[in-house]
Design a protein around this motif. Structure first.
Motif, PDB file in Angstrom:
ATOM      1  N   ASP A  82      10.620  -3.400 -15.276  1.00 14.05           N
ATOM      2  CA  ASP A  82      11.537  -2.611 -14.450  1.00 14.05           C
ATOM      3  C   ASP A  82      11.380  -2.994 -12.974  1.00 14.05           C
ATOM      4  O   ASP A  82      12.372  -3.167 -12.246  1.00 14.05           O
ATOM      5  CB  ASP A  82      11.264  -1.123 -14.624  1.00 14.05           C
ATOM      6  N   LEU A  83      10.133  -3.110 -12.541  1.00 13.06           N
ATOM      7  CA  LEU A  83       9.852  -3.461 -11.154  1.00 13.06           C
ATOM      8  C   LEU A  83      10.375  -4.856 -10.829  1.00 13.06           C
ATOM      9  O   LEU A  83      11.032  -5.069  -9.787  1.00 13.06           O
ATOM     10  CB  LEU A  83       8.349  -3.387 -10.897  1.00 13.06           C
ATOM     11  N   VAL A  97      18.019 -10.226   2.729  1.00 11.11           N
ATOM     12  CA  VAL A  97      16.617  -9.798   2.652  1.00 11.11           C
ATOM     13  C   VAL A  97      15.728 -10.968   2.253  1.00 11.11           C
ATOM     14  O   VAL A  97      15.941 -11.597   1.213  1.00 11.11           O
ATOM     15  CB  VAL A  97      16.456  -8.643   1.635  1.00 11.11           C
ATOM     16  N   ASP A  98      14.732 -11.276   3.073  1.00 11.55           N
ATOM     17  CA  ASP A  98      13.791 -12.346   2.740  1.00 11.55           C
ATOM     18  C   ASP A  98      12.358 -11.833   2.611  1.00 11.55           C
ATOM     19  O   ASP A  98      11.432 -12.604   2.346  1.00 11.55           O
ATOM     20  CB  ASP A  98      13.858 -13.479   3.774  1.00 11.55           C
ATOM     21  N   ARG A  99      12.161 -10.530   2.787  1.00 10.87           N
ATOM     22  CA  ARG A  99      10.828  -9.934   2.669  1.00 10.87           C
ATOM     23  C   ARG A  99      10.997  -8.520   2.147  1.00 10.87           C
ATOM     24  O   ARG A  99      11.853  -7.771   2.638  1.00 10.87           O
ATOM     25  CB  ARG A  99      10.139  -9.918   4.032  1.00 10.87           C
ATOM     26  N   ILE A 100      10.203  -8.153   1.131  1.00 11.89           N
ATOM     27  CA  ILE A 100      10.319  -6.828   0.528  1.00 11.89           C
ATOM     28  C   ILE A 100       8.981  -6.097   0.620  1.00 11.89           C
ATOM     29  O   ILE A 100       7.937  -6.636   0.251  1.00 11.89           O
ATOM     30  CB  ILE A 100      10.764  -6.926  -0.945  1.00 11.89           C
ATOM     31  N   VAL A 101       9.052  -4.867   1.120  1.00 12.54           N
ATOM     32  CA  VAL A 101       7.909  -3.960   1.143  1.00 12.54           C
ATOM     33  C   VAL A 101       8.135  -2.922   0.052  1.00 12.54           C
ATOM     34  O   VAL A 101       9.209  -2.307  -0.020  1.00 12.54           O
ATOM     35  CB  VAL A 101       7.770  -3.269   2.515  1.00 12.54           C
ATOM     36  N   GLY A 102       7.151  -2.724  -0.820  1.00  8.06           N
ATOM     37  CA  GLY A 102       7.253  -1.725  -1.875  1.00  8.06           C
ATOM     38  C   GLY A 102       6.531  -0.449  -1.484  1.00  8.06           C
ATOM     39  O   GLY A 102       5.418  -0.492  -0.955  1.00  8.06           O
ATOM     40  N   PHE A 103       7.170   0.698  -1.751  1.00  9.97           N
ATOM     41  CA  PHE A 103       6.542   1.990  -1.490  1.00  9.97           C
ATOM     42  C   PHE A 103       6.590   2.841  -2.747  1.00  9.97           C
ATOM     43  O   PHE A 103       7.625   2.940  -3.414  1.00  9.97           O
ATOM     44  CB  PHE A 103       7.241   2.748  -0.361  1.00  9.97           C
ATOM     45  N   GLY A 104       5.453   3.465  -3.090  1.00 10.66           N
ATOM     46  CA  GLY A 104       5.419   4.384  -4.222  1.00 10.66           C
ATOM     47  C   GLY A 104       4.353   5.435  -4.018  1.00 10.66           C
ATOM     48  O   GLY A 104       3.338   5.199  -3.348  1.00 10.66           O
ATOM     49  N   ASN A 105       4.591   6.601  -4.606  1.00  9.78           N
ATOM     50  CA  ASN A 105       3.642   7.705  -4.544  1.00  9.78           C
ATOM     51  C   ASN A 105       3.113   7.981  -5.949  1.00  9.78           C
ATOM     52  O   ASN A 105       3.830   7.860  -6.932  1.00  9.78           O
ATOM     53  CB  ASN A 105       4.338   8.958  -3.997  1.00  9.78           C
ATOM     54  N   THR A 111       1.615   1.397 -10.118  1.00  8.97           N
ATOM     55  CA  THR A 111       2.510   0.357 -10.627  1.00  8.97           C
ATOM     56  C   THR A 111       2.646  -0.780  -9.623  1.00  8.97           C
ATOM     57  O   THR A 111       2.543  -1.962  -9.970  1.00  8.97           O
ATOM     58  CB  THR A 111       3.896   0.950 -10.938  1.00  8.97           C
ATOM     59  N   LEU A 112       2.869  -0.424  -8.368  1.00 12.34           N
ATOM     60  CA  LEU A 112       3.020  -1.450  -7.329  1.00 12.34           C
ATOM     61  C   LEU A 112       1.733  -2.234  -7.124  1.00 12.34           C
ATOM     62  O   LEU A 112       1.766  -3.463  -6.952  1.00 12.34           O
ATOM     63  CB  LEU A 112       3.447  -0.797  -6.016  1.00 12.34           C
ATOM     64  N   ALA A 113       0.607  -1.543  -7.120  1.00  7.88           N
ATOM     65  CA  ALA A 113      -0.670  -2.244  -6.943  1.00  7.88           C
ATOM     66  C   ALA A 113      -0.899  -3.250  -8.059  1.00  7.88           C
ATOM     67  O   ALA A 113      -1.324  -4.387  -7.819  1.00  7.88           O
ATOM     68  CB  ALA A 113      -1.813  -1.238  -6.888  1.00  7.88           C
ATOM     69  N   LEU A 114      -0.624  -2.843  -9.291  1.00  8.71           N
ATOM     70  CA  LEU A 114      -0.918  -3.680 -10.459  1.00  8.71           C
ATOM     71  C   LEU A 114       0.080  -4.813 -10.638  1.00  8.71           C
ATOM     72  O   LEU A 114      -0.301  -5.932 -11.003  1.00  8.71           O
ATOM     73  CB  LEU A 114      -0.934  -2.808 -11.715  1.00  8.71           C
ATOM     74  N   PHE A 115       1.365  -4.550 -10.384  1.00  8.92           N
ATOM     75  CA  PHE A 115       2.410  -5.498 -10.782  1.00  8.92           C
ATOM     76  C   PHE A 115       3.265  -6.019  -9.629  1.00  8.92           C
ATOM     77  O   PHE A 115       4.098  -6.898  -9.825  1.00  8.92           O
ATOM     78  CB  PHE A 115       3.346  -4.836 -11.811  1.00  8.92           C
ATOM     79  N   GLY A 116       3.061  -5.482  -8.427  1.00  9.48           N
ATOM     80  CA  GLY A 116       3.948  -5.820  -7.317  1.00  9.48           C
ATOM     81  C   GLY A 116       3.925  -7.273  -6.911  1.00  9.48           C
ATOM     82  O   GLY A 116       4.970  -7.872  -6.631  1.00  9.48           O
ATOM     83  N   ARG A 117       2.754  -7.859  -6.871  1.00 13.78           N
ATOM     84  CA  ARG A 117       2.652  -9.256  -6.435  1.00 13.78           C
ATOM     85  C   ARG A 117       3.406 -10.174  -7.386  1.00 13.78           C
ATOM     86  O   ARG A 117       4.201 -11.025  -6.952  1.00 13.78           O
ATOM     87  CB  ARG A 117       1.183  -9.670  -6.352  1.00 13.78           C
ATOM     88  N   ASP A 118       3.207 -10.006  -8.689  1.00 15.70           N
ATOM     89  CA  ASP A 118       3.901 -10.843  -9.669  1.00 15.70           C
ATOM     90  C   ASP A 118       5.400 -10.611  -9.648  1.00 15.70           C
ATOM     91  O   ASP A 118       6.181 -11.513  -9.996  1.00 15.70           O
ATOM     92  CB  ASP A 118       3.363 -10.575 -11.079  1.00 15.70           C
ATOM     93  N   ALA A 119       5.824  -9.407  -9.245  1.00 11.25           N
ATOM     94  CA  ALA A 119       7.254  -9.105  -9.191  1.00 11.25           C
ATOM     95  C   ALA A 119       7.932  -9.721  -7.975  1.00 11.25           C
ATOM     96  O   ALA A 119       9.168  -9.747  -7.902  1.00 11.25           O
ATOM     97  CB  ALA A 119       7.461  -7.589  -9.188  1.00 11.25           C
ATOM     98  N   GLY A 120       7.147 -10.193  -7.004  1.00 10.98           N
ATOM     99  CA  GLY A 120       7.726 -10.825  -5.827  1.00 10.98           C
ATOM    100  C   GLY A 120       7.762  -9.948  -4.591  1.00 10.98           C
ATOM    101  O   GLY A 120       8.503 -10.224  -3.648  1.00 10.98           O
ATOM    102  N   ALA A 204      -1.741  -4.547   1.756  1.00 12.23           N
ATOM    103  CA  ALA A 204      -1.657  -3.210   1.160  1.00 12.23           C
ATOM    104  C   ALA A 204      -2.111  -2.167   2.168  1.00 12.23           C
ATOM    105  O   ALA A 204      -3.125  -2.337   2.844  1.00 12.23           O
ATOM    106  CB  ALA A 204      -2.502  -3.113  -0.101  1.00 12.23           C
ATOM    107  N   THR A 205      -1.351  -1.077   2.255  1.00  7.59           N
ATOM    108  CA  THR A 205      -1.740   0.083   3.046  1.00  7.59           C
ATOM    109  C   THR A 205      -1.766   1.289   2.120  1.00  7.59           C
ATOM    110  O   THR A 205      -0.778   1.581   1.445  1.00  7.59           O
ATOM    111  CB  THR A 205      -0.739   0.349   4.186  1.00  7.59           C
ATOM    112  N   VAL A 206      -2.899   1.963   2.072  1.00 10.66           N
ATOM    113  CA  VAL A 206      -3.039   3.177   1.269  1.00 10.66           C
ATOM    114  C   VAL A 206      -2.859   4.380   2.179  1.00 10.66           C
ATOM    115  O   VAL A 206      -3.464   4.462   3.255  1.00 10.66           O
ATOM    116  CB  VAL A 206      -4.403   3.228   0.566  1.00 10.66           C
TER     117      VAL A 206
END
Length: 256
Positions: A82-83, A97-105, A111-120, A204-206
């Motif tokens: 899905d991501l 868009v040439d750069r994407i920042v992901g945000f999740g709570n 999900t973002l921590a585990l899979f975000g890098r591979d998703a681009g 990453a920012t927590v």
């Protein structure tokens, strides 16, 4: 301008919303738990509007089996496809868009921590990451310890106890949970999430809500990983001051 979109994911159709803006850095908002893309009390929809007003395009979406999206809801641990589909769609729908920042709570942060890098995804903002394996209806052990420590120092808590205003059965259950929980339990999910966050390094920012049980559980296992704290006990940053503090953190990340 906000527009609805539909896009494919592993044979199903996901529904999302884009708030258009001109910047080449975009924000992808991932919903936590089983919440729809609007978020708790429409918090994510309002955040998207504010971020777009600051000049950055935003995409939100419902994962499979949630909200308007088709398919089976298998939870955050199985939301990798899905991501990835959302990231690819964001780039296709907003080609500038040439750069994407992901945000999740909550578990969306995990999900973002585990899979975000591979998703681009290029950078992640992780609010109150979910690291809890427990399946009971009690808060995590770290949060119980923090709450009891606070109550022991509070005159009002002792007065409430004497007046019968504190649920003694729940208190006993909490103490029982503490008695069978090690200070740093073996937790495969926590290990995976903490390692994944560390691997993002400076990308990453927590962000932690100071009094939130999920955030307290994260701090208990994070082993000194840096985090920004917002002074609130609202898990979803629902109060007006919380919203403004969260918006400022998101905008700062987008401008880096």
């Amino acid at each position: 301008m906000r527009r609805l979109i539909a896009f494919p994911c592993a044979g199903d159709t996901l529904i999302g919303a884009i708030d258009d803006a001109a910047a080449t850095t975009g924000l992808l908002i991932v919903s936590g738990g089983n919440e729809v893309r609007a978020g708790a009390h429409r918090g994510m929809a309002m955040l998207a509007a504010n971020i777009a007003a600051a000049g950055f395009p935003v995409l939100r979406y419902d994962r499979r089996g949630v909200g308007d999206s088709a398919g089976e809801n298998r939870g955050f641990r199985y939301a990798q496809d899905d991501l990835a589909a959302a990231v690819a769609t964001f780039r296709a729908e907003v080609p500038g868009v040439d750069r994407i920042v992901g945000f999740g709570n909550c578990d969306a942060a995990s999900t973002l921590a585990l899979f975000g890098r591979d998703a681009g995804i290029d950078r992640v903002l992780l609010a109150n990451p979910w690291v809890i394996e427990d399946d009971d209806d009690l808060p995590p052990a770290a949060a119980i310890r923090a709450r009891y420590a606070e109550r022991l120092r509070s005159r009002s808590a002792w007065s409430r106890l004497l007046r019968g205003e504190i649920d003694l059965r729940k208190t006993v259950r909490g103490l029982a949970k503490l008695s069978r929980t090690k200070p740093h339990p073996s937790n495969r999910l926590a290990t995976r999430v903490i390692r994944a966050i560390a691997d993002w390094d400076d990308d990453a920012t927590v962000i932690l809500a100071s009094g939130d049980a999920t955030a307290i559980a994260y701090r208990d296992v994070a082993r000194g990983l840096p985090a920004t704290t917002i002074d609130t006990d609202s898990h979803s940053f629902a109060r007006s001051n919380d919203k403004e503090a969260l918006r400022a953190e998101v905008v700062n990340a987008l401008r880096r």
